[in-house]
Design an enzyme around this catalytic site. Structure first.
Site, mmCIF file in Angstrom:
data_model
loop_
_atom_site.group_PDB
_atom_site.id
_atom_site.type_symbol
_atom_site.label_atom_id
_atom_site.label_comp_id
_atom_site.label_asym_id
_atom_site.label_seq_id
_atom_site.Cartn_x
_atom_site.Cartn_y
_atom_site.Cartn_z
ATOM 1 N N PRO A 26 0.790 -1.239 0.000
ATOM 2 C CA PRO A 26 0.000 0.000 0.000
ATOM 3 C C PRO A 26 0.819 1.284 0.000
ATOM 4 C CG PRO A 26 -0.003 -1.004 2.166
ATOM 5 C CD PRO A 26 0.762 -1.934 1.280
ATOM 6 N N ASP A 49 2.197 1.701 -11.822
ATOM 7 C CA ASP A 49 1.013 2.535 -11.620
ATOM 8 C C ASP A 49 1.354 3.760 -10.794
ATOM 9 O OD1 ASP A 49 -0.646 0.771 -12.845
ATOM 10 O OD2 ASP A 49 -1.263 -0.235 -11.001
ATOM 11 N N LYS A 71 -3.073 5.446 -13.931
ATOM 12 C CA LYS A 71 -4.313 6.107 -14.315
ATOM 13 C C LYS A 71 -4.831 6.832 -13.088
ATOM 14 C CE LYS A 71 -5.573 1.649 -16.269
ATOM 15 N NZ LYS A 71 -4.659 0.868 -15.424
ATOM 16 N N GLY A 102 0.002 -1.224 -7.099
ATOM 17 C CA GLY A 102 -0.229 -0.912 -5.691
ATOM 18 C C GLY A 102 -0.968 -2.066 -5.009
ATOM 19 N N GLY A 103 -0.657 -2.287 -3.741
ATOM 20 C CA GLY A 103 -1.385 -3.301 -2.971
ATOM 21 C C GLY A 103 -1.126 -4.691 -3.497
ATOM 22 N N ASP A 104 -2.197 -5.422 -3.732
ATOM 23 C CA ASP A 104 -2.124 -6.773 -4.288
ATOM 24 C C ASP A 104 -2.656 -6.726 -5.714
ATOM 25 O OD1 ASP A 104 -2.067 -9.910 -3.388
ATOM 26 O OD2 ASP A 104 -3.582 -9.503 -4.921
ATOM 27 N N THR A 132 -2.511 -5.870 0.555
ATOM 28 C CA THR A 132 -3.549 -5.028 -0.025
ATOM 29 C C THR A 132 -3.849 -3.835 0.893
ATOM 30 O OG1 THR A 132 -5.706 -5.091 -1.083
ATOM 31 C CG2 THR A 132 -5.485 -6.363 0.944
ATOM 32 N N MET A 184 -11.675 2.719 -3.581
ATOM 33 C CA MET A 184 -12.107 3.667 -4.622
ATOM 34 C C MET A 184 -13.467 4.247 -4.279
ATOM 35 S SD MET A 184 -10.957 1.520 -7.987
ATOM 36 C CE MET A 184 -11.260 -0.113 -7.321
ATOM 37 N N GLY A 213 -2.703 5.679 3.445
ATOM 38 C CA GLY A 213 -2.394 4.692 4.483
ATOM 39 C C GLY A 213 -0.990 4.129 4.349
HETATM 40 N N1 SAH Z 1 -4.678 -3.365 -5.848
HETATM 41 C C1 SAH Z 1 -4.805 -2.352 -4.824
HETATM 42 C C2 SAH Z 1 -6.098 -1.560 -4.971
HETATM 43 C C3 SAH Z 1 -6.191 -0.742 -6.225
HETATM 44 S S1 SAH Z 1 -7.676 0.194 -6.281
HETATM 45 C C4 SAH Z 1 -4.705 -2.998 -3.458
HETATM 46 O O1 SAH Z 1 -4.717 -4.225 -3.343
HETATM 47 O O2 SAH Z 1 -4.583 -2.267 -2.472
HETATM 48 C C5 SAH Z 1 -7.119 1.754 -5.669
HETATM 49 C C6 SAH Z 1 -7.765 2.038 -4.330
HETATM 50 O O3 SAH Z 1 -7.059 1.363 -3.304
HETATM 51 C C7 SAH Z 1 -7.731 3.487 -3.929
HETATM 52 O O4 SAH Z 1 -8.810 4.206 -4.508
HETATM 53 C C8 SAH Z 1 -7.897 3.378 -2.433
HETATM 54 O O5 SAH Z 1 -9.237 3.132 -2.080
HETATM 55 C C9 SAH Z 1 -7.101 2.129 -2.133
HETATM 56 N N2 SAH Z 1 -5.721 2.416 -1.710
HETATM 57 C C10 SAH Z 1 -4.593 2.002 -2.303
HETATM 58 N N3 SAH Z 1 -3.502 2.418 -1.629
HETATM 59 C C11 SAH Z 1 -3.972 3.110 -0.567
HETATM 60 C C12 SAH Z 1 -3.346 3.783 0.534
HETATM 61 N N4 SAH Z 1 -2.027 3.836 0.668
HETATM 62 N N5 SAH Z 1 -4.148 4.379 1.442
HETATM 63 C C13 SAH Z 1 -5.482 4.335 1.340
HETATM 64 N N6 SAH Z 1 -6.121 3.702 0.323
HETATM 65 C C14 SAH Z 1 -5.376 3.109 -0.605
#
Ligand code: SAH
Length: 266
Positions: A26, A49, A71, A102-104, A132, A184, A213
């Site tokens: 994240p 990304d 995007k 980002g995330g997973d 995630t 989102m 976060g």
């Molecule tokens: N694949 C990612 C999510 C992508 S969708 C995952 O697994 O985390 C993008 C959304 O993820 C953002 O609109 C927000 O809601 C959330 N997000 C991603 N990184 C974040 C962060 N550092 N803090 C808060 N929300 C985050």
């Protein structure tokens, strides 16, 4: 694990021309997996990304080709088809490609679409999971997503569907004793809250919003589900943010862990 584990190249079993679809976590670089780090250090091409935390790209080789294809909502910089095609082209040229997300990559990350595209064209793929946003943000905000006294299930939903508002099982989501995490969801938060309340969720149900976060700029704002839109507005939440709805949001801490309140000893 030996000290040279990290300098050891990515498993030889993966031929050049593999696309690694990798979750970068994240934001905080400390939340990268060791495998993500090893793949990143070894990649010839990095396709990334917007939501890749600061400092993470510094782990790439100095001569790696780094392509930003991020995007922002309603501002698609590179269409998905082009991202797919550019990865396949480079992989076919024998490059090791890392698709850093980002995330997973398999949680609201379009990883599934990219894997389908690449495999259908004979490009080998490996998936590296990431932390995630839900688990990363919850941990850094002190919110247990499940709790034996308050929530026996947790559901991740997206505030946006491919074509507009999400079509969800609102009745099921509004039943208590569970946690809802909205990705989102900032621009649609008022509508999501209204649907949950219409379907029977108590207006007083706690909600927390975590912006940026796990980063130094993390901001945590709290209120009730009925006030969600106002909480977002009053706290000027604009960055990537996650919403947690459910009794567990009561545990949200708005301060850094070193300031989390400790109970006095008996
Ligand atoms: N694949 C990612 C999510 C992508 S969708 C995952 O697994 O985390 C993008 C959304 O993820 C953002 O609109 C927000 O809601 C959330 N997000 C991603 N990184 C974040 C962060 N550092 N803090 C808060 N929300 C985050």
């Amino acid at each position: 694990m030996t000290a040279d584990f990290l300098t050891f190249p990515v498993p030889a079993a993966r031929p050049p021309g593999t696309v690694f679809i990798v979750g970068a976590g994240p934001g905080d670089p400390d939340l990268l997996t060791l495998r993500a780090l090893r793949v990143l250090r070894d990649a010839d091409v990095v396709v990334h990304d917007r939501l890749i935390g600061p400092g993470i790209l510094d782990f790439a080789k100095p001569d790696a080709e780094v392509l930003y294809v991020g995007k922002a909502k309603a501002n698609h910089s590179v269409p998905q088809d082009e991202i797919n095609a550019l990865m396949a082209r480079r992989a076919r040229a024998g490059k090791r490609v890392i698709r850093l997300k980002g995330g997973d990559p398999f949680v609201f990350g379009r990883g599934g679409e990219e894997v389908d595209y690449l495999l259908a064209r004979g490009v080998p793929v490996e998936i590296v999971p990431g932390i995630t946003a839900a688990t990363g943000c919850a941990a850094y905000a002190g919110i247990p997503l499940t709790h034996r006294d308050h929530a026996t299930a947790v559901t991740f939903i997206s505030g946006h569907a491919k074509d507009g508002d999400p079509d969800l099982d609102w009745d099921g989501l509004a039943r208590g004793r569970q946690t809802i995490v909205v990705y989102m969801g900032i621009s649609t938060a008022g509508r999501v809250a209204a649907r949950l309340i219409e379907n029977g969720l108590a207006r007083s149900t706690p909600a927390a919003v975590v912006e940026n976060g796990t980063l130094a700029t993390q901001k945590v704002a709290t209120g009730t589900v009925a006030e969600l839109e106002k909480v977002i507005r009053d706290n000027q939440i604009t960055g990537p943010a996650l919403i947690v709805i459910g009794e567990v949001a009561r545990f949200a801490k708005t301060s850094e862990p070193e300031h989390w309140p400790l109970a006095a000893a008996e």
